[in-house]
Write an enzyme that holds these catalytic residues in place. Structure first.
Site, PDB file in Angstrom:
ATOM      1  N   HIS A 191      -6.349  -5.340 -10.561  1.00 41.70           N
ATOM      2  CA  HIS A 191      -6.826  -6.170  -9.462  1.00 41.70           C
ATOM      3  C   HIS A 191      -7.750  -7.254 -10.015  1.00 41.70           C
ATOM      4  O   HIS A 191      -8.595  -6.963 -10.866  1.00 41.70           O
ATOM      5  CB  HIS A 191      -7.573  -5.310  -8.432  1.00 41.70           C
TER       6      HIS A 191
ATOM      7  N   GLU B  24      -6.992 -10.120 -17.365  1.00 44.71           N
ATOM      8  CA  GLU B  24      -5.959  -9.169 -16.916  1.00 44.71           C
ATOM      9  C   GLU B  24      -4.971  -8.820 -18.022  1.00 44.71           C
ATOM     10  O   GLU B  24      -4.673  -7.655 -18.259  1.00 44.71           O
ATOM     11  CB  GLU B  24      -5.208  -9.731 -15.698  1.00 44.71           C
TER      12      GLU B  24
ATOM     13  N   ILE C 138       0.874  -1.172   0.000  1.00 44.41           N
ATOM     14  CA  ILE C 138       0.000   0.000   0.000  1.00 44.41           C
ATOM     15  C   ILE C 138       0.910   1.219   0.000  1.00 44.41           C
ATOM     16  O   ILE C 138       1.835   1.309   0.814  1.00 44.41           O
ATOM     17  CB  ILE C 138      -0.892   0.034   1.268  1.00 44.41           C
ATOM     18  N   LEU C 139       0.681   2.138  -0.912  1.00 42.36           N
ATOM     19  CA  LEU C 139       1.544   3.319  -1.017  1.00 42.36           C
ATOM     20  C   LEU C 139       1.003   4.438  -0.128  1.00 42.36           C
ATOM     21  O   LEU C 139      -0.212   4.651  -0.041  1.00 42.36           O
ATOM     22  CB  LEU C 139       1.619   3.764  -2.482  1.00 42.36           C
TER      23      LEU C 139
HETATM   24  C1  GAR Z   1      -2.520 -10.511 -10.432  1.00 42.27           C
HETATM   25  O1  GAR Z   1      -3.623 -11.345 -10.426  1.00 42.27           O
HETATM   26  C2  GAR Z   1      -2.902  -9.110 -10.002  1.00 42.27           C
HETATM   27  O2  GAR Z   1      -4.157  -8.712 -10.463  1.00 42.27           O
HETATM   28  C3  GAR Z   1      -2.903  -9.263  -8.505  1.00 42.27           C
HETATM   29  O3  GAR Z   1      -1.732  -9.996  -8.254  1.00 42.27           O
HETATM   30  C4  GAR Z   1      -1.527 -10.907  -9.337  1.00 42.27           C
HETATM   31  C5  GAR Z   1      -0.093 -10.764  -9.806  1.00 42.27           C
HETATM   32  O4  GAR Z   1       0.190 -11.733 -10.775  1.00 42.27           O
HETATM   33  N1  GAR Z   1      -2.924  -7.996  -7.817  1.00 42.27           N
HETATM   34  C6  GAR Z   1      -3.643  -7.776  -6.716  1.00 42.27           C
HETATM   35  O5  GAR Z   1      -4.257  -8.647  -6.154  1.00 42.27           O
HETATM   36  C7  GAR Z   1      -3.611  -6.347  -6.227  1.00 42.27           C
HETATM   37  N2  GAR Z   1      -4.481  -6.209  -5.126  1.00 42.27           N
HETATM   38  P1  GAR Z   1       1.388 -11.523 -11.807  1.00 42.27           P
HETATM   39  O6  GAR Z   1       2.635 -11.310 -10.961  1.00 42.27           O
HETATM   40  O7  GAR Z   1       1.441 -12.798 -12.583  1.00 42.27           O
HETATM   41  O8  GAR Z   1       1.054 -10.324 -12.650  1.00 42.27           O
END
Ligand code: GAR
Length: 210
Positions: A123, A189, A106-107
């Site tokens: 997210h 994503e 968290i920034l």
């Molecule tokens: C992803 O699913 C991203 O959306 C999530 O972490 C994962 C990272 O995967 N982020 C969060 O949950 C933020 N709250 P990656 O390292 O393969 O991109």
């Protein structure tokens, strides 16, 4: 924003917005973003990838793309000390905008103030539902039939801030929480994050209407 730069032809060209990616883990979103920059789907430059975790897989992804990788360790440091070190590194890289890609920190308002309105995050849920950790898996556990992911501007909250883009898919009955999380990554994503950054850049470079 910096001014125009001289090209090899001697013409003045507007300089391209400079991004740093911040990530803590394996880096599949960072990889999708670096690919999108490389093929000019996003008209900008990734000047650095910064991880707060030594040995994180994402550093290898950066190497593969020829993006300078940096480690600014957060473990054992106060938030102030870590963010101070992070800002020093980012200033040296000349990054103007930040893309959080699985950056599990968290920034603080102090840090956010340095990059006001210029930080995006992804997210794995249809925010405002399921903020926080394990967003993808919690959508499965809640029995949702439609699930997805969100790209949003970062503010001081946990996965809050104005939404840029969302994408969704239908849940299959047999895939389980991990299978669903993987499909959200691959099918949502990795698609919406490059698109959202492209929209962000287009907004930056659009002439101001009077
Ligand atoms: C992803 O699913 C991203 O959306 C999530 O972490 C994962 C990272 O995967 N982020 C969060 O949950 C933020 N709250 P990656 O390292 O393969 O991109």
């Amino acid at each position: 924003m910096p001014g125009p730069t001289e090209s090899s032809s001697g013409m003045r060209e507007p300089s391209r917005p400079r991004f740093a990616i911040l990530a803590s883990g394996r880096g599949s979103n960072a990889d999708a973003l670096m690919r999108a920059f490389k093929r000019n789907f996003i008209a900008g430059e990734v000047v650095a990838l910064v991880s707060n975790v030594e040995g994180a897989g994402v550093l290898e992804r950066a190497r593969e793309h020829g993006v300078p990788g940096h480690v600014v360790v957060s473990k054992g440091l106060t938030r102030e000390a870590h963010e101070g070190a992070l800002l020093t590194v980012l200033e040296k890289t000349g990054a103007e905008h930040l893309l959080l890609a699985g950056y599990m920190r968290i920034l603080s308002p102090w840090f956010l103030g340095r990059f006001g309105g210029r930080i995006l995050n992804i997210h794995p849920s249809l925010l405002p539902e399921f903020p926080g950790l394990h967003g993808a898996e919690r959508q499965w556990q809640a029995g949702r039939s439609v699930v997805g992911a969100t790209v949003h501007f970062v503010d001081g909250g946990v996965d809050t801030g104005p939404v840029v883009l969302q994408g969704s898919i239908e849940v299959r009955g047999d895939e389980g929480p991990e299978g669903l999380a993987q499909r959200i990554l691959n099918e949502v994503e990795h698609v919406i994050y490059p698109r959202a950054v492209r929209l962000f850049v287009e907004r930056l470079t659009k002439p101001v209407e009077t």
